[in-house]
Scaffold this active site. Sequence first.
Site, PDB file in Angstrom:
ATOM      1  N   GLU A  95       0.880  -1.187   0.000  1.00  0.00           N
ATOM      2  CA  GLU A  95       0.000   0.000   0.000  1.00  0.00           C
ATOM      3  C   GLU A  95       0.903   1.218   0.000  1.00  0.00           C
ATOM      4  O   GLU A  95       1.007   1.962   0.980  1.00  0.00           O
ATOM      5  CB  GLU A  95      -0.962   0.020   1.191  1.00  0.00           C
ATOM      6  CG  GLU A  95      -2.042   1.111   0.980  1.00  0.00           C
ATOM      7  CD  GLU A  95      -2.906   1.415   2.179  1.00  0.00           C
ATOM      8  OE1 GLU A  95      -3.412   0.473   2.809  1.00  0.00           O
ATOM      9  OE2 GLU A  95      -3.055   2.612   2.486  1.00  0.00           O
ATOM     10  N   HIS A 127       2.181   4.602  -2.093  1.00  0.00           N
ATOM     11  CA  HIS A 127       1.547   5.495  -3.051  1.00  0.00           C
ATOM     12  C   HIS A 127       2.506   6.425  -3.780  1.00  0.00           C
ATOM     13  O   HIS A 127       3.518   6.843  -3.235  1.00  0.00           O
ATOM     14  CB  HIS A 127       0.504   6.339  -2.336  1.00  0.00           C
ATOM     15  CG  HIS A 127      -0.490   5.520  -1.564  1.00  0.00           C
ATOM     16  ND1 HIS A 127      -1.371   4.648  -2.161  1.00  0.00           N
ATOM     17  CD2 HIS A 127      -0.738   5.423  -0.230  1.00  0.00           C
ATOM     18  CE1 HIS A 127      -2.119   4.069  -1.232  1.00  0.00           C
ATOM     19  NE2 HIS A 127      -1.748   4.516  -0.050  1.00  0.00           N
ATOM     20  N   HIS A 176      -9.177   0.759  -0.870  1.00  0.00           N
ATOM     21  CA  HIS A 176      -8.405   1.741  -0.098  1.00  0.00           C
ATOM     22  C   HIS A 176      -9.325   2.865   0.377  1.00  0.00           C
ATOM     23  O   HIS A 176     -10.286   3.212  -0.299  1.00  0.00           O
ATOM     24  CB  HIS A 176      -7.289   2.305  -0.994  1.00  0.00           C
ATOM     25  CG  HIS A 176      -6.382   3.259  -0.299  1.00  0.00           C
ATOM     26  ND1 HIS A 176      -6.659   4.611  -0.181  1.00  0.00           N
ATOM     27  CD2 HIS A 176      -5.204   3.052   0.335  1.00  0.00           C
ATOM     28  CE1 HIS A 176      -5.678   5.189   0.496  1.00  0.00           C
ATOM     29  NE2 HIS A 176      -4.787   4.278   0.817  1.00  0.00           N
ATOM     30  N   ASP A 211       2.389   2.134   3.853  1.00  0.00           N
ATOM     31  CA  ASP A 211       1.541   3.290   3.522  1.00  0.00           C
ATOM     32  C   ASP A 211       2.398   4.537   3.292  1.00  0.00           C
ATOM     33  O   ASP A 211       1.973   5.657   3.574  1.00  0.00           O
ATOM     34  CB  ASP A 211       0.470   3.563   4.594  1.00  0.00           C
ATOM     35  CG  ASP A 211      -0.818   4.173   4.014  1.00  0.00           C
ATOM     36  OD1 ASP A 211      -0.820   4.525   2.821  1.00  0.00           O
ATOM     37  OD2 ASP A 211      -1.797   4.298   4.766  1.00  0.00           O
TER      38      ASP A 211
HETATM   39  C1  GRE Z   1      -3.584   7.264   2.297  1.00  0.00           C
HETATM   40  O1  GRE Z   1      -3.130   6.192   2.647  1.00  0.00           O
HETATM   41  O2  GRE Z   1      -4.034   7.431   1.157  1.00  0.00           O
HETATM   42  C2  GRE Z   1      -3.596   8.428   3.232  1.00  0.00           C
HETATM   43  C3  GRE Z   1      -4.066   9.655   2.787  1.00  0.00           C
HETATM   44  C4  GRE Z   1      -4.055  10.739   3.651  1.00  0.00           C
HETATM   45  C5  GRE Z   1      -3.586  10.607   4.935  1.00  0.00           C
HETATM   46  C6  GRE Z   1      -3.120   9.381   5.396  1.00  0.00           C
HETATM   47  C7  GRE Z   1      -3.130   8.294   4.545  1.00  0.00           C
HETATM   48  O3  GRE Z   1      -4.537   9.781   1.533  1.00  0.00           O
HETATM   49  O4  GRE Z   1      -2.686   7.112   4.972  1.00  0.00           O
HETATM   50 ZN    ZN Z   2      -2.859   4.346   1.751  1.00  0.00          ZN
END
Ligand code: GRE
Ligand code: ZN
Length: 326
Positions: free
Chosen positions: A8, A10, A164, A288
């Site tokens: 996960e 990004h 998600h 994350d």
């Molecule tokens: C995410 O995992 O997409 C996310 C956000 C904003 C704050 C924390 C977070 O988009 O984990």
């Molecule tokens: Zn995320």
Amino acid sequence: MQGKIALEEHFAIPDTIGDSQEYFGADIWPERRKQLLDIHEERLRRMDACGIGYTILSLNAPAVQGITDTAKAIDVARRANDFLAEQVARRPDRFGAFAALPMQDPDAATQELKRTVTELGFVGALVNGFSNVGSETNATYYDLPQYTPFWAEASRLDVPFYLHPRNPLVSQQLIYEGHPWLMGPAWAFSPETGVHALRLIGSGLFDRFPNLNVILGHLGELIQSNIWRTSHWASANGKNPLGVKAKRPFIDYFRENFYVTTSGNFRTITMRNAIDEIGSDRVLFSADYPFEVMEEASTWFDAAEIGENDRQKIGRDNARRLFKLA
Ligand code: GRE
Ligand code: ZN
């Protein structure tokens, strides 16, 4: 632990980067922005330092799901996926890809899933909750009948669907009024995403497509701590006064059709709870990044008090099996 797989994690493209800004103060944002736009520099250095051998990348949130103009959603998803495919092609030994999907148009989403998996080698999709179809006040959830052909294709391709988080619709935010600090990752993300997952279960989706796998982040988006009670009250149980469509108890689908990741929830008690509830075969390491600190995730996970066999499974082997990685 060396050779971990994280899923996960990004990135952003210029069209979607703005969606992540509201979560950070002006002091932190420039760094987060840079980290979201980076693939091969800081990210890879941190992966090396953390013992993360392989990362499956996904677009930031809500990104495509929050685009009310369906034609634009289709275009942004396609461009994000093409960009991601190029990045993965530079380092296929370190990166894999989840597709962003224009769920606003179920047929376009189905085609994009098929294209990214069969032509670009993506290992599944990551979708940021409901889609705003035509308006910011609309929330379209994926248990609705128009998504049956989409799920049929996901089932046929045999790739997981990562559900998600995103924030609830403004019209659903009354309970948080005056308490903005509970929005987003602090609380609001999880019930929004958890209820969506329970909608998928109750709709009978997994009776129709028993091989479907849905992945939830954040150690299960609050579902696992309430699953006995939800199952006890919502399942058909031979009585079915509220007309639930799923044939079997909710808890059965949670055990058989779901995986949970450790993304953004670095708590050993909660991970052990997930191991007890759905088994260590269905728990997956994730950080994350860059919303969380990759080193914090890794340092916690590497030392967490679980058995070494479970650490190897959760850290790497389960993902290898689920995504059919070499
Ligand atoms: C995410 O995992 O997409 C996310 C956000 C904003 C704050 C924390 C977070 O988009 O984990
Ligand atoms: Zn995320």
